[in-house]
Design an enzyme around this catalytic site. Structure first.
Site, PDB file in Angstrom:
ATOM      1  N   SER A  50      21.255  39.707  48.954  1.00  0.00           N
ATOM      2  CA  SER A  50      21.445  38.331  50.025  1.00  0.00           C
ATOM      3  C   SER A  50      22.372  39.016  51.076  1.00  0.00           C
ATOM      4  O   SER A  50      22.272  38.155  52.152  1.00  0.00           O
ATOM      5  CB  SER A  50      21.919  37.392  49.072  1.00  0.00           C
ATOM      6  OG  SER A  50      23.027  37.691  48.460  1.00  0.00           O
ATOM      7  N   ASP A 344      28.542  29.329  51.159  1.00  0.00           N
ATOM      8  CA  ASP A 344      28.166  28.262  50.148  1.00  0.00           C
ATOM      9  C   ASP A 344      28.707  28.683  48.769  1.00  0.00           C
ATOM     10  O   ASP A 344      28.226  28.400  47.856  1.00  0.00           O
ATOM     11  CB  ASP A 344      26.632  28.494  50.083  1.00  0.00           C
ATOM     12  CG  ASP A 344      26.150  30.026  49.967  1.00  0.00           C
ATOM     13  OD1 ASP A 344      27.041  30.856  49.864  1.00  0.00           O
ATOM     14  OD2 ASP A 344      24.941  30.138  49.910  1.00  0.00           O
ATOM     15  N   HIS A 347      28.107  33.439  49.434  1.00  0.00           N
ATOM     16  CA  HIS A 347      27.724  34.101  50.710  1.00  0.00           C
ATOM     17  C   HIS A 347      28.727  33.906  51.955  1.00  0.00           C
ATOM     18  O   HIS A 347      29.508  32.835  51.997  1.00  0.00           O
ATOM     19  CB  HIS A 347      26.284  33.953  51.140  1.00  0.00           C
ATOM     20  CG  HIS A 347      25.369  34.354  50.099  1.00  0.00           C
ATOM     21  ND1 HIS A 347      24.923  33.253  49.400  1.00  0.00           N
ATOM     22  CD2 HIS A 347      24.801  35.309  49.600  1.00  0.00           C
ATOM     23  CE1 HIS A 347      23.951  33.647  48.577  1.00  0.00           C
ATOM     24  NE2 HIS A 347      24.393  35.103  48.572  1.00  0.00           N
TER      25      HIS A 347
END
Ligand SMILES: *[C@@H]1O[C@H](CO)[C@@H](O)[C@H](O)[C@H]1NC(C)=O
Ligand SMILES: *[C@@H]1O[C@H](CO)[C@@H](O)[C@H](O)[C@H]1NC(C)=O
Ligand SMILES: *[C@@H]1O[C@H](CO)[C@@H](O)[C@H](O)[C@H]1NC(C)=O
Ligand SMILES: *[C@@H]1O[C@H](CO)[C@@H](O)[C@H](O)[C@H]1NC(C)=O
Ligand SMILES: *[C@@H]1O[C@H](CO)[C@@H](O)[C@H](O)[C@H]1NC(C)=O
Length: 381
Positions: A50, A344, A347
């Site tokens: 990610s 979040d 991240h």
């Protein structure tokens, strides 16, 4: 002469004294770096999780991203686990290349200038539990490699010579550690699994090198996982360092990075025509926790978009609607995301990604210490 031409094009960073080679003189200028020209990278091929997923997981599992993801830059969810751009977007931008299309995306993709095989929740090694039966991506590094092999075999998706000239970028490993931490392995056990993870990385790297024909490689090490709310909130009794990060978790990340750096040294020996830049993203990110004000940040350990507890994390995920004492609450963004490091809980914000990009693109965090635009050059052996 081919040899001399390539020598002139060499990025000179010598610690030996001056040497004279026919008509060319290369001077020793202690720590002074000079070069004749920037590299021309016509494409980027990226492998990762990610930290560099520009839409892969969201394409494979369409329900994944919702508002307020993407709000800062794209003004809508854009397949990225952030409010805006990722480090890989800033890298592409600075090389005058378009944002990378996700290999898995069937819509509006254009692979002329590269492709992104990264998906969120990807690991290097085969994960134990994959989505939807568990939290990890089925597209782990071995699969990303096979996808690359396929893309390379498809006619005219990318110009053939671009594979040779491209920059190959890697940012993967955080989820191999995270998987261990969240599966009841002790910290010592996760730590002990690191050499196998790194061996697997090297195997995949060699395969990608071999099939690509490429010579320029840019490898990010893993970040300070112990500074992320998902670790801090889940393991509240972990010992903290002076920045408030969970120390033993960061120590495992640092051990991973030590082994990764050793692996890179070996890869340079095994693959002598590869220019491999090892980038210490850990230190660049960690500086945002030790000196947040330096880069205009505050509350670096607290998620911008989240709900619950000291780290604004754990009682509701970013973009979810939750019930609190009988009242529905939408878990949205903080008021000033540009002042925040964590988006979040797992991240980084666009602002943090941009700050990290500016730190690492100069070469200040790299081995060899070459800026991004010189990453096609090797230090003489
Ligand atoms: C993809 O982008 C390239 C260069 O930006 C362009 O030349 C090409 O026409 C595009 N291909 C498609 C199918 O849009
Ligand atoms: C970890 O252990 C706890 C308590 O023994 C158990 O409830 C939990 O399901 C375990 N988690 C995993 C991922 O195995
Ligand atoms: C991880 O293992 C290495 C090598 O055995 C050791 O030096 C290091 O202290 C360990 N770190 C942790 C956090 O267990
Ligand atoms: C390298 O790739 C070629 C195909 O391009 C393959 O035949 C060969 O076995 C590969 N070598 C290694 C060491 O993986
Ligand atoms: C929910 O209600 C309980 C009991 O009235 C209270 O202690 C708690 O602070 C409330 N929680 C929130 C988030 O308002």
């Amino acid at each position: 002469m081919e040899f001399l031409t390539s020598l002139v094009r060499f990025f000179i960073y010598l610690s030996c004294s001056c040497m004279v080679l026919s008509s060319i003189t290369i001077f020793k200028l202690n720590s002074v770096v000079f070069s004749v020209e920037d590299c021309e990278f016509p494409a980027i091929f990226n492998f990762g999780d990610s930290n560099s997923d520009t839409g892969g997981l969201a394409a494979a599992f369409p329900a994944f991203l919702y508002k307020p993801y993407g709000e800062t830059f794209f003004h809508k969810p854009a397949g990225r686990f952030s409010d805006g751009r990722l480090i890989i977007d800033f890298i592409a931008n600075s090389l005058n290349l378009p944002y990378l299309s996700a290999y898995l995306d069937s819509q509006r993709t254009n692979f002329t200038h590269g492709a992104n095989f990264a998906t969120a929740a990807s690991t290097i090694t085969l994960p134990n539990l994959i989505i939807p039966n568990g939290g990890f991506s089925p597209f782990y590094l071995v699969v990303q490699y096979t996808q690359f092999v396929r893309l390379k075999s498809l006619p005219q998706k990318t110009r053939e010579e671009y594979f040779k000239q491209a920059l190959y970028t890697f940012d993967i490993g955080q989820n191999d550690l995270g998987q261990g931490f969240f599966s009841n392995m002790s910290i010592a056990e996760v730590n002990a699994s690191v050499p196998d993870i790194i061996n697997s990385f090297s195997t995949n790297f060699k395969n990608i090198y071999n099939i690509s024909g490429g010579t320029s490689f840019w490898i990010h090490n893993t970040g300070p996982i112990g500074c992320l709310p998902y670790i801090l909130n889940t393991f509240p009794s972990a010992q903290k360092d002076e920045a408030g990060c969970a120390k033993p978790y960061n120590e495992v990340a640092q051990y991973f990075n030590t082994k990764l750096k050793e692996a890179v040294v070996q890869l340079r020996k095994d693959l002598p025509s590869a220019a491999i830049t090892y980038v210490d993203v850990y230190s660049a990110k960690y500086s945002l926790y030790t000196d947040p004000h330096n880069d205009g940040f505050e509350q670096p350990l607290v998620a911008c978009c989240g709900y619950g507890g000291k780290y604004n994390y754990g009682s509701g995920g970013c973009g979810e609607t939750i019930q609190v004492n009988g009242t529905q609450i939408f878990v949205g963004s903080c008021r000033r995301p540009w002042t925040r490091v964590n988006w979040d809980g797992i991240h980084y914000t666009e602002a943090a990604n941009k700050a990290v990009f500016h730190k690492i693109s100069t070469g200040a965090y790299s081995d060899p210490p070459l800026p991004l635009k010189k990453a096609c050059y090797m230090t003489p052996k």
